[in-house]
Design a protein around this motif. Structure first.
Motif, short mmCIF file in Angstrom:
data_model
loop_
_atom_site.label_atom_id
_atom_site.label_comp_id
_atom_site.label_asym_id
_atom_site.label_seq_id
_atom_site.Cartn_x
_atom_site.Cartn_y
_atom_site.Cartn_z
N ILE A 102 36.60 46.34 27.52
CA ILE A 102 36.78 46.24 28.97
C ILE A 102 35.47 46.55 29.70
CG2 ILE A 102 38.07 47.14 30.96
CD1 ILE A 102 40.45 47.51 29.12
N THR A 103 34.76 47.56 29.20
CA THR A 103 33.46 47.87 29.78
C THR A 103 32.54 46.66 29.74
OG1 THR A 103 33.64 50.18 29.16
CG2 THR A 103 31.43 49.34 29.50
N GLU A 104 32.57 45.95 28.62
CA GLU A 104 31.72 44.78 28.44
C GLU A 104 32.05 43.71 29.48
OE1 GLU A 104 29.50 45.27 25.87
OE2 GLU A 104 28.55 43.55 26.82
N VAL A 105 33.34 43.52 29.72
CA VAL A 105 33.76 42.53 30.71
C VAL A 105 33.27 42.94 32.10
CG1 VAL A 105 35.75 41.52 31.88
CG2 VAL A 105 35.75 41.75 29.40
N LEU A 106 33.46 44.21 32.43
CA LEU A 106 33.02 44.69 33.75
C LEU A 106 31.52 44.48 33.94
CD1 LEU A 106 35.10 48.00 34.04
CD2 LEU A 106 35.53 45.81 35.14
N LYS A 107 30.78 44.77 32.86
CA LYS A 107 29.33 44.58 32.92
C LYS A 107 29.01 43.11 33.14
CE LYS A 107 26.85 46.33 29.52
NZ LYS A 107 26.84 46.79 28.11
N GLY A 108 29.71 42.25 32.40
CA GLY A 108 29.46 40.81 32.47
C GLY A 108 29.74 40.27 33.86
N ILE A 109 30.83 40.75 34.46
CA ILE A 109 31.18 40.27 35.80
C ILE A 109 30.09 40.69 36.78
CG2 ILE A 109 32.82 40.57 37.69
CD1 ILE A 109 34.99 40.87 35.51
N GLU A 110 29.63 41.92 36.62
CA GLU A 110 28.61 42.42 37.53
C GLU A 110 27.31 41.61 37.40
OE1 GLU A 110 27.04 46.81 38.53
OE2 GLU A 110 26.48 46.01 36.60
N GLU A 111 26.96 41.29 36.14
CA GLU A 111 25.70 40.57 35.93
C GLU A 111 25.80 39.09 36.26
OE1 GLU A 111 24.93 41.35 31.87
OE2 GLU A 111 24.62 43.49 32.20
N LYS A 112 27.02 38.60 36.49
CA LYS A 112 27.24 37.16 36.71
C LYS A 112 26.60 36.37 35.59
CE LYS A 112 27.66 37.21 41.72
NZ LYS A 112 27.17 38.57 42.05
N ARG A 113 27.02 36.68 34.35
CA ARG A 113 26.38 36.08 33.19
C ARG A 113 26.37 34.55 33.24
NH1 ARG A 113 28.64 40.23 29.08
NH2 ARG A 113 26.91 41.67 29.14
N VAL A 114 25.22 33.98 33.03
CA VAL A 114 25.13 32.53 32.91
C VAL A 114 24.26 32.21 31.70
CG1 VAL A 114 25.51 31.73 35.25
CG2 VAL A 114 23.29 32.65 34.61
N THR A 115 24.49 31.04 31.13
CA THR A 115 23.68 30.69 29.98
C THR A 115 23.11 29.30 30.17
OG1 THR A 115 25.66 29.90 28.92
CG2 THR A 115 24.90 32.08 28.31
N LEU B 281 40.22 40.04 28.84
CA LEU B 281 41.06 41.09 29.41
C LEU B 281 42.52 40.96 28.96
CD1 LEU B 281 39.82 41.65 33.07
CD2 LEU B 281 39.53 43.12 31.06
N VAL B 282 42.99 39.73 28.87
CA VAL B 282 44.36 39.52 28.38
C VAL B 282 44.49 40.07 26.96
CG1 VAL B 282 46.02 37.77 27.63
CG2 VAL B 282 44.89 37.55 29.85
N PHE B 283 43.48 39.76 26.15
CA PHE B 283 43.48 40.28 24.78
C PHE B 283 43.49 41.80 24.75
CE2 PHE B 283 42.42 36.20 22.98
CZ PHE B 283 43.02 36.32 21.75
N CYS B 284 42.68 42.39 25.60
CA CYS B 284 42.59 43.84 25.63
C CYS B 284 43.95 44.45 25.96
CB CYS B 284 41.60 44.29 26.70
SG CYS B 284 39.92 43.83 26.33
N THR B 285 44.62 43.85 26.94
CA THR B 285 45.91 44.38 27.37
C THR B 285 46.93 44.27 26.24
OG1 THR B 285 45.36 43.57 29.55
CG2 THR B 285 47.63 44.23 29.19
N ILE B 286 46.98 43.09 25.62
CA ILE B 286 47.93 42.90 24.52
C ILE B 286 47.61 43.88 23.39
CG2 ILE B 286 48.72 41.30 22.74
CD1 ILE B 286 48.08 39.04 24.71
N GLY B 287 46.32 43.98 23.08
CA GLY B 287 45.89 44.85 21.99
C GLY B 287 46.30 46.29 22.23
#
Lengths: 360, 505
Positions: B216-229, B395-401
């Motif tokens: 979840i931390t990783e997702v929050l970080k990713g959203i903040e950084e607006k990851r693009v490739t 996030l869906v995976f995290c919740t299910i997990g």
């Protein structure tokens, strides 16, 4: 962006598959069709409901995965019996039964989980054992799990207690070992799943009969037999009291030797080892048993269904042979008999606990 | 030979259809998460841990191990083509891989990296076959004082491994241990620190905490950084020429050796060994000035090293119960969930499990080679999936997990609370790995501590009096110094490269 669409579709379908698998792991999603692969859940459920004479108002059971909680580490007697039973019953009912080990606190951690945290809907069953029932009630002033918290549903098997020491230990017979233990209580280290477990009562009863001092001995708490016996084999503790079956692997490996067995007769699995009584130490009655129990409030239909299924299972020669392989004797008791036995035991163990100083 | 026989029977187990499938799924998912920026092996293993709960222990661990080494392969793809190292251990691969890709030689660089990884992975597994049983033979001699010393060793090393401030790591470790105390006492069976909340009697769940802090931390970080490739143009065939192979053979072997032998030291991570291998190649090279501008050796050596290290890491994990990297710490959690407490006794009591997993690593490494050479473009295209799509799916995976472990919404709440906590900790540079490791090892430490004090009137002095435990303690002290020095060195190198403009997440 055609390529992008293709790949995102691929990704989503991959995820869909994994989500389905995750739901199966959860076991509580109301979608039997996503339960992990098993033979034929759709056809098994209705027939299972019918053959137990369930009324129309009673829901079919089981319709999804059952969690079978073993409150000790994997590889011990309770665990092995539970795995054999789960295997048998999942085939019988066409629903998966997952054995889950939750060791700790002398069996309390797993029992607390199965009886207090899980829903009393029949989908969480406890592998109940003498250590986390009558002995717990007797050995602790305020046990977290009481006899009243559970419905003793069916007993499956029992086992004889054996006294094991390191293979190269100085004692060759139980009488001389007992003499040493009486004289040197503070050097007697022994392993147990907890302060109120099978081993603790075994040691207490034995010391009581030979005039030793239980309070001065040293208990080393372990997670279960599979953790205890290697400690004795490695010389980190002097004595392990476990069932014949639990000691067998290390006995076969010639890492430990068995000085005596409890009970009135020799164990059918160790015919060469004399009982304690044969060596002059009478009255060792502690024995081991395991069965299943459910939390209070579990539907009556579930209890009846398990009772009947365990009765059938313990008279099935294939299952009896499996028990024999792990050196456990079948000892079926129905819910009423089982409850009565546990209550009788509780009374005896409470007296023993007060006399020897287990409960303090 | 006994070991060989065990390995062969393990191999026949590993080749059953189910186990092959598990290794393939693990390798596939691993490569996938290695390629995707914003999802590393640690969070992938954390998320999939509960999912594997439906499997047999052997199959579950085969899959989780596959994810681990698969991600190590996958990481090199983004390092070479996009100059994005998924993990610090892939930074050295960027140094020459990206320049090669810019020159239009990205294909051979990818090919060499896959082949070097494969060779080193196999080397690591062979080492595992010969080395692990030596320790396992001593199994019965490991009693409570020895385990106590081992736990202290593991915790000391993990504190140093997390890099950064020693004090911060120590505080985080202590916090992890305190969290582990919540729930029923392992030897007393009495509830503690539940503050009257019935839910807390069962303790906090390991998986919820791991999912929260990593995924979840990783997702929050990713959203903040607006990851693009961004993907660069086609870099040619992935099959290296004979000359390329000849040029990289030596570096791959040397890198593999460095990676394996240092990887045996608990606490020596793939990040450390890949930098060491890269710097070693630069030292022995005839023209060191080529490095950093597209030298194939600069890809082969660190890739070999980090794969050999990850295989070697299974030796201290299986035989001593000491994880030398965060993904292995999560894998340790997985073993314990299955009731397989790692340590010398594991080889004695679960021999077939251990050898099947080891054999599956041969199989998995071979599969990865097949997956990586012809299919590398498939993976590269996956990196185009926008983070806006990935984040909610994760996030869906995290919740299910989190939910599926005990079928409890309480655990989901815990996961999200720890997700938020992890985000804050990350932001202010507090390491979370010591917290997780102490949470996992806390109960074992407590148990061996209590057992040791119960063994005789000597109590804790036993640890210093017994030969094996005192040697372990001494080794802990020496390893602590070594790993602090090596970590310091790796940090300096990371800093240098960061100044030269590599985007290190």
């Amino acid at each position: 962006m055609k390529a992008y669409q293709i790949w995102s579709r691929f990704l989503l379908s991959l995820l869909a598959v994994l989500v389905a698998a995750a739901c199966g792991a959860g076991g509580s999603q109301p979608q039997p069709q996503t339960a992990p692969a098993d033979a034929s859940p759709a056809s098994a459920s209705p027939s299972a409901a019918a053959d137990q004479g369930a009324t129309k108002t009673e829901p079919a059971y089981p319709v999804r995965q059952i969690e079978y909680i073993v409150p000790y580490s994997a590889g011990g007697g309770v665990d092995l019996v539970a795995r054999a039973a789960a295997d048998y019953l999942s085939k019988e009912w066409g629903q998966p039964i997952a054995v889950i080990n939750k060791p700790g606190g002398g069996g309390t951690v797993g029992a607390e989980y199965a009886l207090k945290q899980a829903k009393p809907d029949g989908y969480t069953v406890l592998a109940v054992n003498v250590s986390n029932t009558s002995m717990l009630a007797a050995g602790m002033a305020e046990p977290l799990i009481k006899n009243d918290d559970q419905i003793y549903t069916a007993r499956i098997g029992k086992g004889t207690m054996a006294f094991a020491v390191k293979e190269d230990a100085a004692w060759s017979d139980f009488a001389s070992f007992s003499e040493w233990a009486r004289a040197n209580p503070d050097a007697l280290t022994w392993t147990s799943v907890g302060p109120a477990g099978f081993s603790a009562f075994g040691v207490a009863e034995w010391l009581d009969r030979i005039g030793g001092d239980y309070v001065k001995t040293r208990m080393i708490v372990t997670k279960g037999a599979s953790d205890s016996v290697p400690k004795v084999a490695g010389g980190h503790a002097v004595l392990a009291i476990h069932t014949v079956g639990e000691i067998n692997p290390m006995l076969q490996a010639k890492k430990v030797k068995v000085l005596a067995v409890g009970g009135e007769e020799r164990s059918p699995f160790l015919p060469d080892v004399p009982t304690a009584a044969e060596q002059g130490i009478e009255g060792l009655s502690v024995f081991w048993w395991t069965g299943v129990s459910f939390p209070k409030g579990t539907p009556e239909g579930v209890i009846k269904k398990w009772e009947a299924a365990v009765a059938k299972m313990t008279s099935d020669p294939d299952f009896v042979k499996k028990l024999h392989d792990i050196q456990v004797e079948p000892a079926y008791a129905d819910s009423a008999q089982f409850t009565q036995d546990v209550e009788k035991e509780t009374q005896y163990y409470t007296e023993l606990a007060e006399k020897t100083g287990i409960r303090n | 030979m006994d070991t060989l026989q065990l390995l062969l029977s393990g191999l026949s187990e590993a080749l059953t259809l189910e186990n092959l499938l598990m290794a393939a799924v693990g390798a596939l998912v691993g490569t996938f998460v290695g390629v995707l920026p914003g999802l590393g092996p640690t969070s992938a293993i954390a998320i999939l841990l509960p999912v594997t709960g439906v499997l047999e222990p052997t199959q579950g661990i085969i899959m989780l191990a596959g994810i681990y080494y698969g991600a190590m392969y996958g990481g090199s793809t983004t390092a070479i083509l996009l100059n994005i190292p998924g993990e610090i251990s892939s930074v050295p691969t960027c140094l020459d891989g990206y320049p090669l890709a810019k020159k239009g030689r990205g294909g051979p660089a990818l090919g060499i990296s896959a082949i070097a990884s494969f060779a080193a992975g196999i080397m690591g597994v062979i080492g595992l076959v010969f080395f692990a049983p030596v320790l396992a033979d001593q199994a019965l001699r490991f009693g409570p004082p020895e385990y106590l010393a081992l736990m202290l060793l593991a915790l000391t090393l993990m504190v140093s491994l997390s890099g950064g401030s020693f004090l911060k790591a120590f505080i985080m470790g202590a916090l992890g241990y305190v969290l582990a105390l919540v729930g029923l006492g392992p030897s007393s069976g009495m509830p503690r620190f539940d503050y009257g909340f019935a839910k807390l009697v069962g303790g906090l769940d390991m998986i919820s905490i791991i999912i929260g802090l990593f995924a979840i931390t990783e997702v929050l970080k990713g959203i903040e950084e607006k990851r693009v490739t961004t993907v660069i143009g086609k870099p040619g065939s992935v099959y290296p020429s004979k000359a390329d192979l000849k040029q990289s053979a030596g570096p791959a072997v040397r890198g593999g050796l460095v990676g394996f032998f240092l990887g045996l030291l608990p606490g020596c991570s793939a990040a450390i060994t890949s930098f060491l291998a890269y710097d070693l190649e630069k030292k022995v090279a005839k023209e060191p000035q080529r490095f950093g501008r597209g030298a194939l050796e600069g890809v082969a050596a660190p890739e070999a090293a980090n794969n050999a290290t990850s295989s070697a890491g299974f030796i201290p994990l299986f035989s001593l119960g000491i994880p030398s990297s965060p993904p292995l710490a999560i894998l340790l959690a997985g073993l314990m969930i299955y009731g397989l407490t790692p340590g010398p006794v594991l080889f004695e009591q679960n021999a077939s499990f251990v050898w099947t997993v080891i054999a599956s690593m041969f199989v998995g490494n071979a599969m990865l080679l097949v997956l990586n050479l012809p299919m590398v473009w498939l993976w590269v295209k996956l990196t185009r999936v926008p983070y806006g799509i990935m984040a909610p799916i994760i996030l869906v995976f995290c919740t299910i997990g989190a939910y599926s472990v005990r079928n409890s919404l309480f655990d989901v709440l815990v996961a999200f609370l720890f997700g938020g906590l992890g985000y804050l900790l990350n932001r202010y540079k507090w390491p979370v790995v010591p917290l997780v490791l102490c949470f996992i090892l806390g109960p074992l430490l407590e148990e061996s501590l209590i057992q040791t004090t119960a063994m005789s009137a000597e109590g804790l002095a036993l640890v210093l009096q017994r030969p094996i435990s005192s040697v372990i303690l001494a080794a802990a002290a020496v390893l602590l110094v070594i790993s602090l020095v090596l970590n310091r060195r790796t940090q300096l190198r990371v800093q240098q490269e960061r100044e030269r403009g590599i985007d290190i997440t």
